[in-house]
Design an enzyme around this catalytic site. Structure first.
Site, PDB file in Angstrom:
ATOM      1  N   HIS A 156      37.238  45.476  31.605  1.00 40.64           N
ATOM      2  CA  HIS A 156      37.938  46.695  32.006  1.00 40.64           C
ATOM      3  C   HIS A 156      36.943  47.807  32.331  1.00 40.64           C
ATOM      4  CE1 HIS A 156      41.172  44.634  29.729  1.00 40.64           C
ATOM      5  NE2 HIS A 156      41.960  45.213  30.595  1.00 40.64           N
ATOM      6  N   ASP A 164      43.024  39.167  38.032  1.00 33.65           N
ATOM      7  CA  ASP A 164      43.250  40.150  36.988  1.00 33.65           C
ATOM      8  C   ASP A 164      43.298  41.509  37.706  1.00 33.65           C
ATOM      9  OD1 ASP A 164      43.568  41.271  34.487  1.00 33.65           O
ATOM     10  OD2 ASP A 164      41.797  40.343  33.619  1.00 33.65           O
TER      11      ASP A 164
END
Length: 493
Positions: A183, A255
């Site tokens: 992330h 993702d």
């Protein structure tokens, strides 16, 4: 092809997000233009009836829309984000190691999703949690052993798809050997292709053999395979390895593309065009970006980047056709699979039993009748989000003479606990204690003072154990159902 034709193909690959518990006008307009669907997050979900109305609203515009969510069970939940999941997650299921139980739990999850109109579950995570200090996988993994993870991956996929919901094995080629969070940065798995085949790829091969309809890419770099690129942007990873060597014929989904591991240096539109060129068919983005407002401009900019890449030859037109086709094949399968969500398993019938069987107690639990309960607040990663966790309220309710002390993981102080204990036993409740220096120091410091100390580990149970502790209780997850099971184990009932 005309620009309009190319635009239509590009839109079919995109799965953005939006804010709110009803679909905003711009999201419905994009569906009418042909966008592939949406991914729902906790902020889209209030209760099952509302979710069913929301998905019906979307499908009134596009009946075959893909509507996805990350419903892993355990720590990562969207349907139950407000209260926590009634299912234990993968680590607990791996600890029990009963593949029929894993299949039953995921069939129940699939039935819940099917009932509210979610047809794509971005689960299961089939990463092998090689690194104890992994900040993003942990309890989302079935375990450390490739073959254990493989058999439970296959069982989870079968359970979800029995319910008519597409399963998604993630995060290819495996996010478990990292100590960084994609992330925020681009993690690296610096292993040989031989090691990758013997370890990380074993569960993905099992998932493909089990018929998973979707594989999700990981924003990780494997120098021996992807060079300087994340796997999401690597033809070697997605086309040569996943399609060619492993023989996967379903849809490849990314993702979230706003994660810095993939778009941090490129920007979202360029990263998406490059991902499609590498072999991705469906693109997740907007889980965080949508918080800044309507995504219409970003969607149009992304479509523009895809068209520019096609016209320049950077993205072959046939690859864009292939991506749209694979998404359409997934939609066709889901239409045919509808109506299968009539299983016999429910959260109540499988969740508590699975959580109880997972709890592992080392040592001897001392008398806790008037214990000092110390809750160390350890925030989850972005995938987990702000979901309630911990055994503390349950213990406090059942131990009338107990006292509760809340501490933050980066300011936890041993002396504050020893001073308050005053001869009582201490129960420390924490997640991933081994990864947080002050949490580790506190537990070992309290135990070293001679106070009977119990650590309730609700994160990943690493090889580390607190020296001198009377008992170590591993729950393999922090969901409410894990907390109930831990309470029973601690209190002997």
């Amino acid at each position: 092809m005309t620009d309009q034709d190319l635009r239509a193909l590009a839109l079919r690959t995109l799965l953005p997000g939006f804010s709110g518990t009803t679909a905003p006008r711009w999201a419905l307009d994009l569906l009418a233009e042909g966008i592939g669907g949406y991914v729902l997050f906790g902020y889209n979900i209030a209760n099952p009836g509302q979710v069913a109305e929301l998905t019906a609203q979307l499908r009134a515009v596009r009946p075959d829309a893909l509507i996805g969510a990350d419903e892993e069970g355990g720590d990562v939940t969207r349907l139950h984000h407000a209260a926590g999941s009634p299912y234990p997650g993968n680590a607990a299921l791996g600890a029990v190691d009963d593949v029929e139980l894993t299949r039953a739990v995921h069939r129940a999850i699939g039935d819940e999703l099917h009932a509210v109109g979610v047809n794509l579950n971005c689960a299961p995570a089939v990463d092998i949690n090689v690194a104890d200090d992994n900040p993003v996988i942990g309890t989302r993994s079935f375990g450390r052993d490739p073959h254990l993870v493989a058999r439970h991956a296959a069982a989870a996929i079968a359970g979800l798809q029995d319910a008519g919901v597409a399963a998604c094995a993630k995060h290819f080629p495996g996010h478990g050997a990292t100590v960084d969070d994609s992330h925020h940065t681009l993690p690296m798995v610096d292993v040989s292709l031989e090691t990758l085949r013997e370890r990380e790829l074993v569960p993905f091969a099992a998932a493909i053999a089990a018929g998973t309809r979707v594989v999700m890419t990981g924003h990780i770099r494997v120098p021996s395979l992807t060079g300087e690129l994340p796997a999401t942007l690597s033809p070697a990873a997605l086309t040569t390895l996943l399609r060619g060597e492993l023989g996967f014929g379903g849809a490849v989904i990314t993702d979230a593309v706003e994660m810095r591991g993939v778009s941090g240096t490129r920007g979202i539109p360029a990263a998406i065009a490059q991902a499609i060129g590498a072999g991705c068919d469906l693109i997740c983005f907007g889980g965080e970006t949508q918080k800044q407002g309507p995504m219409t401009d970003l969607v149009h900019a992304t479509v523009g980047a895809i068209l520019t890449a096609v016209k320049s030859g950077e993205l072959p037109e046939e690859r864009l056709h292939d991506a749209a086709r694979r998404g359409d094949e997934l939609r066709s399968w889901l239409v045919g699979a509808q109506g299968n969500g009539n299983g016999v398993h429910t959260a109540a019938s499988v969740g508590p039993d699975a959580a109880r069987r997972a709890v592992h107690v080392e040592g001897t639990v001392p008398n806790l009748s008037d214990a000092l309960i110390v809750h160390i607040d350890t925030p989850g990663n972005i995938a987990v989000g702000d979901v309630p966790w911990g055994v503390t309220p349950l213990l406090a309710k059942r131990l009338a003479e107990s006292e509760t002390l809340y501490l933050d993981h980066d300011t936890a102080d041993t002396s504050a606990v020893t001073a308050r204990a005053d001869g009582r036993s201490v129960v420390v409740v924490a997640r991933d204690t081994h990864r947080h220096h002050r949490s580790r120091t506190l537990v070992e410091g309290v135990a070293a003072s001679g106070i009977p100390t119990v650590l309730v580990e609700m994160g990943w149970p690493a090889r580390w154990r607190p020296a001198g502790a009377a008992a170590y209780v591993a729950t393999y997850g922090a969901a409410p159902v894990n907390a109930e099971a831990a309470t029973e184990a601690l209190l002997g009932n």
